[in-house]
Design a protein around this motif. Structure first.
Motif, PDB file in Angstrom:
ATOM      1  N   CYS A 183      40.990  54.268  43.029  1.00  0.00           N
ATOM      2  CA  CYS A 183      41.264  53.605  44.310  1.00  0.00           C
ATOM      3  C   CYS A 183      40.440  52.327  44.452  1.00  0.00           C
ATOM      4  CB  CYS A 183      40.998  54.566  45.472  1.00  0.00           C
ATOM      5  SG  CYS A 183      42.270  55.840  45.659  1.00  0.00           S
ATOM      6  N   LEU A 184      39.189  52.361  44.010  1.00  0.00           N
ATOM      7  CA  LEU A 184      38.383  51.135  44.004  1.00  0.00           C
ATOM      8  C   LEU A 184      39.053  50.076  43.128  1.00  0.00           C
ATOM      9  CD1 LEU A 184      35.662  49.629  44.649  1.00  0.00           C
ATOM     10  CD2 LEU A 184      34.830  50.563  42.473  1.00  0.00           C
ATOM     11  N   SER A 185      39.533  50.487  41.960  1.00  0.00           N
ATOM     12  CA  SER A 185      40.185  49.546  41.052  1.00  0.00           C
ATOM     13  C   SER A 185      41.415  48.921  41.696  1.00  0.00           C
ATOM     14  CB  SER A 185      40.582  50.256  39.752  1.00  0.00           C
ATOM     15  OG  SER A 185      39.445  50.755  39.079  1.00  0.00           O
ATOM     16  N   LYS A 186      42.220  49.739  42.350  1.00  0.00           N
ATOM     17  CA  LYS A 186      43.423  49.231  43.012  1.00  0.00           C
ATOM     18  C   LYS A 186      43.053  48.277  44.152  1.00  0.00           C
ATOM     19  CE  LYS A 186      46.731  51.517  40.838  1.00  0.00           C
ATOM     20  NZ  LYS A 186      47.849  50.843  40.129  1.00  0.00           N
ATOM     21  N   LEU A 187      42.033  48.627  44.919  1.00  0.00           N
ATOM     22  CA  LEU A 187      41.604  47.776  46.023  1.00  0.00           C
ATOM     23  C   LEU A 187      41.169  46.405  45.533  1.00  0.00           C
ATOM     24  CD1 LEU A 187      40.764  47.522  49.102  1.00  0.00           C
ATOM     25  CD2 LEU A 187      38.482  48.257  48.345  1.00  0.00           C
ATOM     26  N   LEU A 188      40.376  46.393  44.460  1.00  0.00           N
ATOM     27  CA  LEU A 188      39.800  45.141  43.982  1.00  0.00           C
ATOM     28  C   LEU A 188      40.771  44.332  43.117  1.00  0.00           C
ATOM     29  CD1 LEU A 188      36.112  46.172  43.182  1.00  0.00           C
ATOM     30  CD2 LEU A 188      37.059  45.139  45.248  1.00  0.00           C
ATOM     31  N   ASP A 189      41.873  44.937  42.697  1.00  0.00           N
ATOM     32  CA  ASP A 189      42.858  44.187  41.916  1.00  0.00           C
ATOM     33  C   ASP A 189      43.353  42.957  42.681  1.00  0.00           C
ATOM     34  OD1 ASP A 189      42.734  45.759  39.694  1.00  0.00           O
ATOM     35  OD2 ASP A 189      44.572  46.890  40.112  1.00  0.00           O
ATOM     36  N   GLY A 190      43.435  43.085  44.006  1.00  0.00           N
ATOM     37  CA  GLY A 190      43.954  41.983  44.814  1.00  0.00           C
ATOM     38  C   GLY A 190      42.904  40.990  45.262  1.00  0.00           C
ATOM     39  N   MET A 191      41.657  41.193  44.852  1.00  0.00           N
ATOM     40  CA  MET A 191      40.587  40.277  45.284  1.00  0.00           C
ATOM     41  C   MET A 191      39.529  40.120  44.195  1.00  0.00           C
ATOM     42  SD  MET A 191      38.823  42.815  48.141  1.00  0.00           S
ATOM     43  CE  MET A 191      40.280  42.947  49.159  1.00  0.00           C
ATOM     44  N   GLN A 192      39.969  40.024  42.967  1.00  0.00           N
ATOM     45  CA  GLN A 192      39.004  39.963  41.870  1.00  0.00           C
ATOM     46  C   GLN A 192      38.141  38.721  41.927  1.00  0.00           C
ATOM     47  OE1 GLN A 192      38.655  41.366  38.331  1.00  0.00           O
ATOM     48  NE2 GLN A 192      40.127  43.033  38.362  1.00  0.00           N
ATOM     49  N   ASP A 193      38.695  37.593  42.382  1.00  0.00           N
ATOM     50  CA  ASP A 193      37.867  36.387  42.412  1.00  0.00           C
ATOM     51  C   ASP A 193      36.825  36.439  43.524  1.00  0.00           C
ATOM     52  OD1 ASP A 193      39.544  36.011  44.573  1.00  0.00           O
ATOM     53  OD2 ASP A 193      39.939  33.894  44.151  1.00  0.00           O
ATOM     54  N   HIS A 194      36.800  37.519  44.305  1.00  0.00           N
ATOM     55  CA  HIS A 194      35.705  37.713  45.261  1.00  0.00           C
ATOM     56  C   HIS A 194      34.407  38.057  44.518  1.00  0.00           C
ATOM     57  CE1 HIS A 194      38.267  38.579  49.087  1.00  0.00           C
ATOM     58  NE2 HIS A 194      38.826  37.688  48.312  1.00  0.00           N
ATOM     59  N   TYR A 195      34.536  38.551  43.294  1.00  0.00           N
ATOM     60  CA  TYR A 195      33.360  39.083  42.601  1.00  0.00           C
ATOM     61  C   TYR A 195      33.158  38.471  41.216  1.00  0.00           C
ATOM     62  CZ  TYR A 195      33.840  42.305  46.444  1.00  0.00           C
ATOM     63  OH  TYR A 195      33.955  42.832  47.717  1.00  0.00           O
ATOM     64  N   THR A 196      33.917  37.427  40.892  1.00  0.00           N
ATOM     65  CA  THR A 196      33.650  36.692  39.658  1.00  0.00           C
ATOM     66  C   THR A 196      32.510  35.701  39.907  1.00  0.00           C
ATOM     67  OG1 THR A 196      35.414  35.144  40.267  1.00  0.00           O
ATOM     68  CG2 THR A 196      35.997  36.930  38.752  1.00  0.00           C
ATOM     69  N   PHE A 197      32.164  34.930  38.883  1.00  0.00           N
ATOM     70  CA  PHE A 197      31.021  34.022  38.968  1.00  0.00           C
ATOM     71  C   PHE A 197      31.146  33.104  40.189  1.00  0.00           C
ATOM     72  CE2 PHE A 197      29.068  29.883  37.946  1.00  0.00           C
ATOM     73  CZ  PHE A 197      27.755  30.289  37.834  1.00  0.00           C
ATOM     74  N   ALA A 198      30.088  33.029  40.970  1.00  0.00           N
ATOM     75  CA  ALA A 198      29.990  32.217  42.192  1.00  0.00           C
ATOM     76  C   ALA A 198      30.882  32.728  43.324  1.00  0.00           C
ATOM     77  CB  ALA A 198      30.312  30.752  41.924  1.00  0.00           C
ATOM     78  N   GLN A 199      31.615  33.804  43.077  1.00  0.00           N
ATOM     79  CA  GLN A 199      32.433  34.479  44.103  1.00  0.00           C
ATOM     80  C   GLN A 199      33.288  33.491  44.913  1.00  0.00           C
ATOM     81  OE1 GLN A 199      28.691  37.125  45.038  1.00  0.00           O
ATOM     82  NE2 GLN A 199      30.491  38.215  45.812  1.00  0.00           N
ATOM     83  N   PRO A 200      34.146  32.739  44.230  1.00  0.00           N
ATOM     84  CA  PRO A 200      34.929  31.710  44.924  1.00  0.00           C
ATOM     85  C   PRO A 200      35.862  32.273  45.986  1.00  0.00           C
ATOM     86  CG  PRO A 200      35.782  32.068  42.710  1.00  0.00           C
ATOM     87  CD  PRO A 200      34.485  32.802  42.788  1.00  0.00           C
ATOM     88  N   GLY A 201      36.374  33.491  45.775  1.00  0.00           N
ATOM     89  CA  GLY A 201      37.277  34.078  46.763  1.00  0.00           C
ATOM     90  C   GLY A 201      36.603  34.279  48.105  1.00  0.00           C
ATOM     91  N   ILE A 202      35.356  34.723  48.074  1.00  0.00           N
ATOM     92  CA  ILE A 202      34.617  34.933  49.318  1.00  0.00           C
ATOM     93  C   ILE A 202      34.275  33.592  49.957  1.00  0.00           C
ATOM     94  CG2 ILE A 202      32.415  35.741  50.266  1.00  0.00           C
ATOM     95  CD1 ILE A 202      32.598  38.140  48.454  1.00  0.00           C
ATOM     96  N   GLN A 203      33.891  32.624  49.146  1.00  0.00           N
ATOM     97  CA  GLN A 203      33.600  31.311  49.715  1.00  0.00           C
ATOM     98  C   GLN A 203      34.835  30.713  50.399  1.00  0.00           C
ATOM     99  OE1 GLN A 203      30.903  28.603  47.774  1.00  0.00           O
ATOM    100  NE2 GLN A 203      30.657  29.997  46.039  1.00  0.00           N
TER     101      GLN A 203
END
Length: 450
Positions: free
Chosen positions: A300-320
């Motif tokens: 379930c964690l994997s499915k949740l994060l599939d749609g927001m992976q760039d939130h947790y890549t280098f420099a977290q651009p999705g969150i920015q």
């Protein structure tokens, strides 16, 4: 479109004033939507249904959604309505600021509709339970209908199965569901054996450091909830996080992901343990059940994060990106607050980064998190977008107070929000405002353009 709820005057006791302002906000929203066509048009109404007052002790109010399947988009006249949107948003924010605390005890000054509504009412009243039961009894669950029902809350005992379905982990096909779950649980066990249950000599230096960081973070995860201080739970959390990080090298482990596992742990343990979470005895469960729970949390964690992976890549651009959009949205909805924060040099990154990184888990009492996540999972791929509106609604709950604070006071306030005593009522108000603003702005995407 008919008006939502009764009218009334602004005078009288505080509860009556609250209801009048709440209904007025809904009428403002309905006025904006009237005679206009939106993709997936949403009609906002105050819902008055028979409630089972024995299911949940805390009062709440509800906004419900009904969808028009044949609506066609019309983005006409976005700018001409923006001032009305802002006005309506301020009304909703002011309403929440002025509302009194609603007690679970009988109160002669509380309006009958407030006394008759309970926390999680939309999740537990018999009519909605019947609707959930009908959808789940289909040979193949229609996920869109399940999402519509789940948005306003899921009955707790149905939550584990429905979360698996909403995330796409469990098969909608009833005949295939158990077989798919059994196969995925075995696959997780194989992954743990391959990646986690190995000596450090077979790990790289980066992997050793990552495992060490995870082992430090696990005991710090939701420290005020007894369940997560159990050694066996912390070991399960460690295996989940490490295995996920190894299988997702683009991001690896990022602090904050540990928080995202906790709602899944609580919900899937609730499937096997009765009573209050504080009284759960993990030792009563067999190793096989715990293994299944751990596997379900991982997938379930994997499915949740599939749609927001760039939130947790280098420099977290999705969150920015979400922080930038939040700043722009607040500027459009509540310009005085936006100007005040800018005047004092308060950057949204200083508080909102954690909000998005942990999906607001640390900002509200943990007993409300699963209700919030019902809405998250019902949103599906649209969750990051809607999270911006939830965050704006949360922030502007205290718009009047923020205008009185200086830089240091705002930083401290927004990093330690006074939500400890919140009930479902306050959370539903936040979600309701977010829903209204999203509905009004959704056909005008340029409002967040730089």
């Amino acid at each position: 479109m008919s008006g939502g709820g009764g009218g009334g005057t602004g005078g009288g006791n505080p509860s009556s004033n609250l209801d009048w302002r709440f209904n007025q906000t809904l009428r403002n929203v309905q006025g904006l939507l009237q005679s206009r066509s939106f993709p997936g048009k949403v009609l906002l109404t105050r819902k008055s249904e028979p409630l089972n007052v024995h299911d949940s002790p805390v009062h709440s109010k509800e906004i419900t959604r009904s969808y028009s399947e044949n609506d066609r988009g019309d983005e006409h006249a976005c700018s001409s309505h923006e001032a009305e949107v802002i006005s309506s948003g301020r009304t909703a924010s002011d309403t929440n600021l002025q509302k009194p605390n609603i007690s679970t005890s009988n109160n002669a000054n509380t309006p009958p509709d407030a006394r008759g509504s309970v926390s999680g009412a939309r999740a537990t009243d018999s009519a909605r339970v019947a609707k959930f039961t009908k959808e789940l009894s289909r040979p193949a669950v229609i996920l869109e209908k399940l999402r519509e029902l789940s948005w306003s809350g899921i009955p707790p005992y149905m939550r584990p199965n429905i979360w698996r379905l909403l995330l796409g982990y469990a098969s909608p096909n009833t005949d295939r569901r158990e077989g798919v779950l059994a196969r995925k649980r075995l696959e997780y066990v194989d992954c743990v054996s391959q990646y986690y249950d190995i000596p450090d000599s077979e790990r790289s230096d980066d992997e050793i450091n990552m495992l060490r960081q995870i082992s430090v973070d696990c005991p710090r995860t939701v420290p005020d909830v007894t369940l997560f201080q159990h050694a066996q739970i912390q070991k399960s959390l460690e295996r989940i996080l490490y295995t996920w990080a190894i299988r997702h090298p683009a991001s690896g482990y990022v602090q904050g992901i540990n928080d995202l596992v906790t709602p899944f742990l609580m919900v899937f343990f609730s499937e096997h343990l009765n009573g209050s979470m504080e009284n759960w005895s993990i030792s009563d469960l067999s190793p096989q059940i715990i293994s299944n729970i751990e596997a379900d949390c991982y997938w379930c964690l994997s499915k949740l994060l599939d749609g927001m992976q760039d939130h947790y890549t280098f420099a977290q651009p999705g969150i920015q990106r979400l922080v930038f959009r939040l700043r722009e949205l607040v500027r459009r909805i509540d310009e005085p607050v936006s100007r005040h924060m800018e005047k004092h040099g308060l950057e949204f990154l200083q508080f909102a980064f954690r909000w998005f990184n942990c999906l607001l888990i640390r900002e509200i009492p943990f007993h409300l998190v699963t209700r919030l996540w019902d809405t998250y999972l019902a949103e599906g791929d649209s969750l990051p977008d809607f999270l911006v509106y939830i965050s704006a609604s949360l922030l502007l709950t205290w718009s009047d107070k923020l205008l009185k604070l200086d830089f240091q006071e705002m930083v401290m306030f927004l990093q330690h929000l006074p939500t400890l005593d919140w009930t479902h009522h306050e959370l539903e108000m936040v979600l309701s405002r977010a829903f209204m603003w999203h509905t009004m702005f959704s056909s005008c995407p340029s409002h967040l353009a730089s």
